[in-house]
Design a protein around this motif. Sequence first.
Motif, PDB file in Angstrom:
ATOM      1  N   PHE A   1      21.017  73.720 -31.236  1.00 18.28           N
ATOM      2  CA  PHE A   1      20.911  73.271 -29.849  1.00 18.28           C
ATOM      3  C   PHE A   1      20.628  71.771 -29.691  1.00 18.28           C
ATOM      4  O   PHE A   1      21.203  71.112 -28.833  1.00 18.28           O
ATOM      5  N   VAL A   2      19.725  71.229 -30.503  1.00 18.26           N
ATOM      6  CA  VAL A   2      19.267  69.846 -30.336  1.00 18.26           C
ATOM      7  C   VAL A   2      19.643  69.018 -31.561  1.00 18.26           C
ATOM      8  O   VAL A   2      19.333  69.392 -32.695  1.00 18.26           O
TER       9      VAL A   2
ATOM     10  N   ASP B   1       6.673  82.806 -33.221  1.00 14.86           N
ATOM     11  CA  ASP B   1       7.637  83.482 -34.072  1.00 14.86           C
ATOM     12  C   ASP B   1       7.976  82.682 -35.318  1.00 14.86           C
ATOM     13  O   ASP B   1       8.396  83.241 -36.335  1.00 14.86           O
ATOM     14  N   GLN B   2       7.797  81.350 -35.235  1.00 20.40           N
ATOM     15  CA  GLN B   2       8.192  80.492 -36.345  1.00 20.40           C
ATOM     16  C   GLN B   2       7.015  80.024 -37.196  1.00 20.40           C
ATOM     17  O   GLN B   2       7.220  79.388 -38.225  1.00 20.40           O
ATOM     18  N   PHE B   3       5.773  80.298 -36.756  1.00 20.61           N
ATOM     19  CA  PHE B   3       4.584  79.793 -37.456  1.00 20.61           C
ATOM     20  C   PHE B   3       4.709  78.288 -37.697  1.00 20.61           C
ATOM     21  O   PHE B   3       4.531  77.791 -38.810  1.00 20.61           O
ATOM     22  N   TYR B   4       5.012  77.574 -36.622  1.00 15.53           N
ATOM     23  CA  TYR B   4       5.363  76.150 -36.692  1.00 15.53           C
ATOM     24  C   TYR B   4       4.519  75.413 -35.654  1.00 15.53           C
ATOM     25  O   TYR B   4       4.495  75.790 -34.481  1.00 15.53           O
ATOM     26  N   LEU B   5       3.813  74.337 -36.071  1.00 13.23           N
ATOM     27  CA  LEU B   5       2.972  73.560 -35.166  1.00 13.23           C
ATOM     28  C   LEU B   5       3.723  72.327 -34.677  1.00 13.23           C
ATOM     29  O   LEU B   5       4.278  71.565 -35.470  1.00 13.23           O
ATOM     30  N   SER B   6       3.748  72.149 -33.363  1.00 14.77           N
ATOM     31  CA  SER B   6       4.446  71.010 -32.766  1.00 14.77           C
ATOM     32  C   SER B   6       3.647  70.550 -31.553  1.00 14.77           C
ATOM     33  O   SER B   6       2.484  70.916 -31.388  1.00 14.77           O
ATOM     34  N   GLY B   7       4.263  69.749 -30.688  1.00 14.94           N
ATOM     35  CA  GLY B   7       3.576  69.297 -29.490  1.00 14.94           C
ATOM     36  C   GLY B   7       2.813  68.001 -29.693  1.00 14.94           C
ATOM     37  O   GLY B   7       2.888  67.349 -30.745  1.00 14.94           O
ATOM     38  N   LEU B   8       2.012  67.608 -28.693  1.00 13.37           N
ATOM     39  CA  LEU B   8       1.372  66.300 -28.675  1.00 13.37           C
ATOM     40  C   LEU B   8       0.371  66.107 -29.808  1.00 13.37           C
ATOM     41  O   LEU B   8       0.298  65.019 -30.396  1.00 13.37           O
ATOM     42  N   TRP B   9      -0.421  67.130 -30.127  1.00 11.00           N
ATOM     43  CA  TRP B   9      -1.390  66.967 -31.205  1.00 11.00           C
ATOM     44  C   TRP B   9      -0.690  66.757 -32.550  1.00 11.00           C
ATOM     45  O   TRP B   9      -1.100  65.915 -33.347  1.00 11.00           O
TER      46      TRP B   9
ATOM     47  N   HIS C   1      22.297  66.476 -38.339  1.00 13.28           N
ATOM     48  CA  HIS C   1      21.488  67.692 -38.491  1.00 13.28           C
ATOM     49  C   HIS C   1      20.854  68.043 -37.159  1.00 13.28           C
ATOM     50  O   HIS C   1      20.493  67.172 -36.361  1.00 13.28           O
ATOM     51  N   THR C   2      20.738  69.347 -36.914  1.00 16.90           N
ATOM     52  CA  THR C   2      20.325  69.861 -35.610  1.00 16.90           C
ATOM     53  C   THR C   2      19.316  70.987 -35.796  1.00 16.90           C
ATOM     54  O   THR C   2      19.181  71.559 -36.884  1.00 16.90           O
ATOM     55  N   CYS C   3      18.613  71.311 -34.700  1.00 16.99           N
ATOM     56  CA  CYS C   3      17.641  72.400 -34.742  1.00 16.99           C
ATOM     57  C   CYS C   3      17.623  73.107 -33.396  1.00 16.99           C
ATOM     58  O   CYS C   3      18.347  72.729 -32.469  1.00 16.99           O
ATOM     59  N   ALA C   4      16.760  74.118 -33.257  1.00 20.72           N
ATOM     60  CA  ALA C   4      16.826  75.012 -32.104  1.00 20.72           C
ATOM     61  C   ALA C   4      16.048  74.533 -30.891  1.00 20.72           C
ATOM     62  O   ALA C   4      16.260  75.037 -29.787  1.00 20.72           O
ATOM     63  N   SER C   5      15.112  73.569 -31.050  1.00 22.16           N
ATOM     64  CA  SER C   5      14.287  73.178 -29.903  1.00 22.16           C
ATOM     65  C   SER C   5      13.975  71.686 -29.945  1.00 22.16           C
ATOM     66  O   SER C   5      13.942  71.060 -31.011  1.00 22.16           O
ATOM     67  N   GLN C   6      13.694  71.133 -28.753  1.00 19.90           N
ATOM     68  CA  GLN C   6      13.327  69.727 -28.654  1.00 19.90           C
ATOM     69  C   GLN C   6      11.987  69.456 -29.340  1.00 19.90           C
ATOM     70  O   GLN C   6      11.796  68.401 -29.949  1.00 19.90           O
ATOM     71  N   ALA C   7      11.056  70.413 -29.251  1.00 13.36           N
ATOM     72  CA  ALA C   7       9.748  70.229 -29.891  1.00 13.36           C
ATOM     73  C   ALA C   7       9.895  70.069 -31.399  1.00 13.36           C
ATOM     74  O   ALA C   7       9.265  69.202 -32.020  1.00 13.36           O
ATOM     75  N   GLU C   8      10.723  70.908 -32.000  1.00 13.12           N
ATOM     76  CA  GLU C   8      10.955  70.822 -33.446  1.00 13.12           C
ATOM     77  C   GLU C   8      11.708  69.540 -33.792  1.00 13.12           C
ATOM     78  O   GLU C   8      11.410  68.888 -34.791  1.00 13.12           O
ATOM     79  N   ALA C   9      12.674  69.169 -32.967  1.00 10.69           N
ATOM     80  CA  ALA C   9      13.446  67.953 -33.224  1.00 10.69           C
ATOM     81  C   ALA C   9      12.550  66.722 -33.242  1.00 10.69           C
ATOM     82  O   ALA C   9      12.717  65.814 -34.076  1.00 10.69           O
ATOM     83  N   GLN C  10      11.571  66.666 -32.325  1.00 14.36           N
ATOM     84  CA  GLN C  10      10.678  65.517 -32.275  1.00 14.36           C
ATOM     85  C   GLN C  10       9.833  65.418 -33.537  1.00 14.36           C
ATOM     86  O   GLN C  10       9.610  64.324 -34.071  1.00 14.36           O
TER      87      GLN C  10
ATOM     88  N   ASN D   1      20.757  78.123 -29.721  1.00 15.16           N
ATOM     89  CA  ASN D   1      19.365  78.012 -29.317  1.00 15.16           C
ATOM     90  C   ASN D   1      18.570  79.285 -29.562  1.00 15.16           C
ATOM     91  O   ASN D   1      17.491  79.459 -29.026  1.00 15.16           O
ATOM     92  N   PHE D   2      19.099  80.204 -30.376  1.00 15.23           N
ATOM     93  CA  PHE D   2      18.339  81.386 -30.774  1.00 15.23           C
ATOM     94  C   PHE D   2      17.899  81.208 -32.211  1.00 15.23           C
ATOM     95  O   PHE D   2      18.717  80.962 -33.095  1.00 15.23           O
TER      96      PHE D   2
END
Length: 262
Positions: A218-219, A149-157, A183-192, A64-65
């Motif tokens: 992690f996810v 840190d990742q310059f990555y947009l996630s979340g409800l929008w 396949h896996t990733c570090a966060s639930q937001a990214e996984a969604q 998860n890092f």
Amino acid sequence: MLADERRFRIREILALQRSVSASALIEALGATAATIRRDLAALEKEGVLVRSHGGAVSRTSSTNFQPSYEVLQRENRAEKVAIAAAAGLMLMDGDTVFLEGSTTVFELSRRLGSLSRLTVATNSPPIVCQLQRWTGVNVVCTGGDLQRDQFYLSGLWAQHALSEIRVDKAILGITAIDFRYGHTCASQAEAQVKRMLVKAGKQCIGLVDHTKFGKQAFVRVGPVSDFTTIITDSNTDPEQIAGLRDAGVEVVVVDVDKFADD
């Protein structure tokens, strides 16, 4: 470099390679031996690492890092360039494409200037900045919450935007993959975001270098069969490649030596 910044960089290095020598940290961080000793002592008190003779070994899980975007851009750069070049050959004039935020996918965005009537949606601010220079590319950004840190947009929008689009090709980065587990990733937001992209694309293309295979983050996002195609480099474990092909995934293996970093 401030102490907090140095110690975060040490965490990043240990997340990538699990152990490091003091001499390597001195060179990488431009710090004195005494400074590195103090940093390692402080991180040992936090439970991050165990000091060993001449260096340190990580005590924390790497699942998860997630290292920063700048660090990931430098890692395995030759492989990323080659994989991106191969992915570019799969795109055609008039395509609708989603480019997910990842450093390997960013390398692909640098190679789209010769295409025309291309529509690219993305959740990556760096990719938006890169694509705005190509007149033949129409750019759509999802919006969303910025993972700094990742310059990555996630979340409800971002999820709302993804729920309303369909593309010819969804192109994803991969944090970790094993043909047995998926396949896996570090966060639930990214996984969604990734799960929604799998559904949004007529084709789902994964870009991943050899260092991400046989690992779990992690996810869990989903099975390897989420992908129609995976592009990787020639240093990837043959067992992993065979496992992907047995799962019905097309695997494109790129010879890194044939591509120069432009």
